[in-house]
Design an enzyme around this catalytic site. Structure first.
Site, mmCIF file in Angstrom:
data_model
loop_
_atom_site.group_PDB
_atom_site.id
_atom_site.type_symbol
_atom_site.label_atom_id
_atom_site.label_comp_id
_atom_site.label_asym_id
_atom_site.label_seq_id
_atom_site.Cartn_x
_atom_site.Cartn_y
_atom_site.Cartn_z
ATOM 1 N N GLU A 278 5.613 5.757 60.447
ATOM 2 C CA GLU A 278 5.775 6.460 61.720
ATOM 3 C C GLU A 278 6.158 5.448 62.799
ATOM 4 O OE1 GLU A 278 2.909 9.220 64.599
ATOM 5 O OE2 GLU A 278 2.045 7.603 63.395
ATOM 6 N N LYS A 341 6.733 16.601 62.617
ATOM 7 C CA LYS A 341 5.274 16.682 62.618
ATOM 8 C C LYS A 341 4.810 18.037 63.129
ATOM 9 C CE LYS A 341 1.206 14.015 64.109
ATOM 10 N NZ LYS A 341 0.755 12.844 64.904
ATOM 11 N N CYS A 392 0.612 10.551 60.224
ATOM 12 C CA CYS A 392 -0.581 10.043 60.902
ATOM 13 C C CYS A 392 -1.790 10.946 60.696
ATOM 14 C CB CYS A 392 -0.277 9.823 62.385
ATOM 15 S SG CYS A 392 -1.438 8.680 63.194
#
Length: 522
Positions: A278, A341, A392
């Site tokens: 990321e 995301k 994440c």
């Protein structure tokens, strides 16, 4: 823990330190400490402290446990943002354990009437509390689930059967068994009941560990691919890491080109896929030709597709996306294989109720552009392998990972940026990756900008883990899987069933209280 024989609750002078000690025991069960056997001890401490108390006292004791757990567990949130976000988040999470403490006090008539129901009631109440905490507010924050403390425990195998909720339930049941074995107020002479209780508790704990060890978590002999993780590192840790956006991108390009040189010399076999973390390109490579050219340079040099973690502009003005995009050698970005995301972090990647939040802290204006949530699971077809990509903190959410497996993912990938946190946060995140690998019977990997990166086998074992705040490249052959575990097939049902039983236990307690006019001391 030996609880005093008494007709009422523990004396408050005892219950308060027991509740605080319970939170500390839960804390050290998690990475980076990793003393996982203490998780049931912490569960037992809160259950004993709140038993037979008034609801307000039970909530207060649960809150003490929550503060002792979450304040140090989440200390990495204050490294670069100041105290306020850390304090608010810790208190919010502790509030859910306050609810659990009140619920534990409420169900006291149930476990007093049916003593051997205590472990099961404790288990379902913990699952119910986590189900609520994982979803509220703003989509929830599942950090600190009991299941995530068991990454090195034989109980991790239960994830293969029912995912994180079942692991939490088993850990909490073990805690309930400890209370049953230590609570001295039994019918009949203590000399008869206590040894019987101790033997029964020991046998049941052995059964729980034995089942966890017996679960077939390993993958079958499927096709394998060679994958490289590039951890390019950042010029400096902290929120301003992206002030050096070009340097971060260059670090990942240069590390990949160096790997390509090793491949060309025959020192390292060519990987089928390269994974960048990321934020490896916070310069939008779809709009910035120079950034795109640098990524193409790396892909062409290595001769394999690269999964790039990028910040992309749009779709609207003042909006951005946190994305994983497949960059192919020769042709560049494959826009058909792009994952956005789905669960941006509130107050970090977007600010809900910004005008109100600004009155609490002007720090919210550090988030200048709100990240827009994606709408489709992170299933990325890289040719040699179908990836299940999450970004994440998304690894903490059951459904986001499971959706990729349902979509055909053969390898789980977690792209993350730990440059704004510390090694404790990274190791806590890696523990979640280990659980997901077992839960879905898939090899997995975590690629971080600064560490910890590494590969995880379907049985939860970690290989080639990197250091923190360093550049590293690791290459490994991984075995793919297309199978579906019982946990994958069951989906949300284990959690719904256990949470439903928690509601049933609360309802039964309500009936008993009305019938008996139950009151408890404070």
């Amino acid at each position: 823990m030996v609880v005093r024989a008494t007709s009422g609750p523990l004396p408050l002078r005892v219950a308060v330190p027991v509740a605080v000690a319970a939170g500390v025991a839960l804390l050290v069960a998690f990475p980076p400490y990793g003393w996982w056997p203490l998780a049931p001890v912490g569960v037992a401490g809160l259950a004993a402290a709140a038993h037979r108390r008034r609801l307000r006292a039970g909530a207060g004791l649960g809150f003490l446990t929550g503060v002792a757990l979450f304040a140090p567990l989440l200390a990495w949130t204050n490294l670069h943002t100041g105290l306020l976000p850390w304090v608010l988040l810790s208190l919010l999470q502790a509030g859910y354990l306050a609810v659990l403490g009140a619920a534990t006090a409420w169900v006291s008539p149930v476990v007093d009437r049916w003593r051997w129901a205590w472990p099961a009631v404790t288990g379902v109440l913990w699952v119910g509390q986590e189900a609520l905490r994982d979803r509220t507010p703003f989509g929830g924050f599942p950090w600190g689930r009991l299941a995530f403390s068991q990454d090195a425990s034989p109980l991790l195998g239960w994830a293969w059967l029912g995912g994180a909720p079942l692991v939490t339930g088993v850990v909490a049941v073990a805690g309930g068994l400890l209370v049953v074995g230590s609570w001295r107020r039994w019918p009949g002479p203590d000399g008869v009941w206590r040894p019987v209780a101790g033997v029964a508790v020991g046998l049941l704990l052995l059964v729980g560990v034995g089942v966890g060890l017996a679960v077939p978590t390993g993958a079958g002999g499927g096709r394998s691919v060679r994958v490289a993780i590039v951890q390019g590192n950042v010029p400096r840790l902290g929120l301003d890491f992206n002030a050096q956006r070009q340097a971060v991108l260059n670090n990942h390009v240069d590390a990949t080109v160096t790997l390509a040189g090793q491949v060309a010399s025959g020192a390292v076999p060519r990987p089928d896929l390269v994974v960048w973390p990321e934020n490896s390109s916070d310069i939008d490579p779809l709009r910035n030709a120079a950034a795109g050219a640098r990524i193409s340079e790396a892909a062409d040099a290595i001769g394999a597709p690269i999964l790039v973690g990028a910040v992309l502009a749009g779709p609207g003005a003042g909006e951005v996306r946190n994305a994983g995009i497949l960059w192919r050698p020769g042709t560049g970005p494959d826009l058909t294989q792009l994952y956005t995301k789905r669960h941006p972090v509130p107050f970090a990647e977007y600010v809900p109720m910004r005008s109100l939040a600004r009155k609490v802290s002007s720090q919210v204006d550090r988030v200048r552009a709100d990240f827009v949530a994606g709408t489709t699971p992170g299933v990325v077809d890289a040719g040699a392998v179908v990836l299940g990509d999450v970004i994440c903190f998304e690894v903490a959410y059951d459904g986001l990972v499971r959706d990729t497996v349902d979509g055909g993912a053969q390898l789980l990938v977690v792209q993350t940026n730990n440059a704004t946190f510390d090694v404790a946060e990274a190791r806590q995140q890696l523990a979640m990756v280990r659980l997901r690998a077992v839960e879905h019977g898939r090899a997995a990997l975590m690629a971080s900008t600064v560490g910890v990166s590494g590969f995880v086998a379907p049985d939860g074992r970690v290989s080639d883990a990197t250091g923190f705040n360093t550049r590293a490249v690791v290459v490994r052959q991984v075995t793919l899987s297309d199978g579906r575990t019982p946990a994958t097939r069951a989906g949300r049902w284990p959690e719904w069933a256990l949470a439903g039983l928690a509601v049933a236990a609360l309802a039964v307690a309500g009936v008993l209280r009305r019938r008996r006019g139950v009151t408890a001391a404070g």
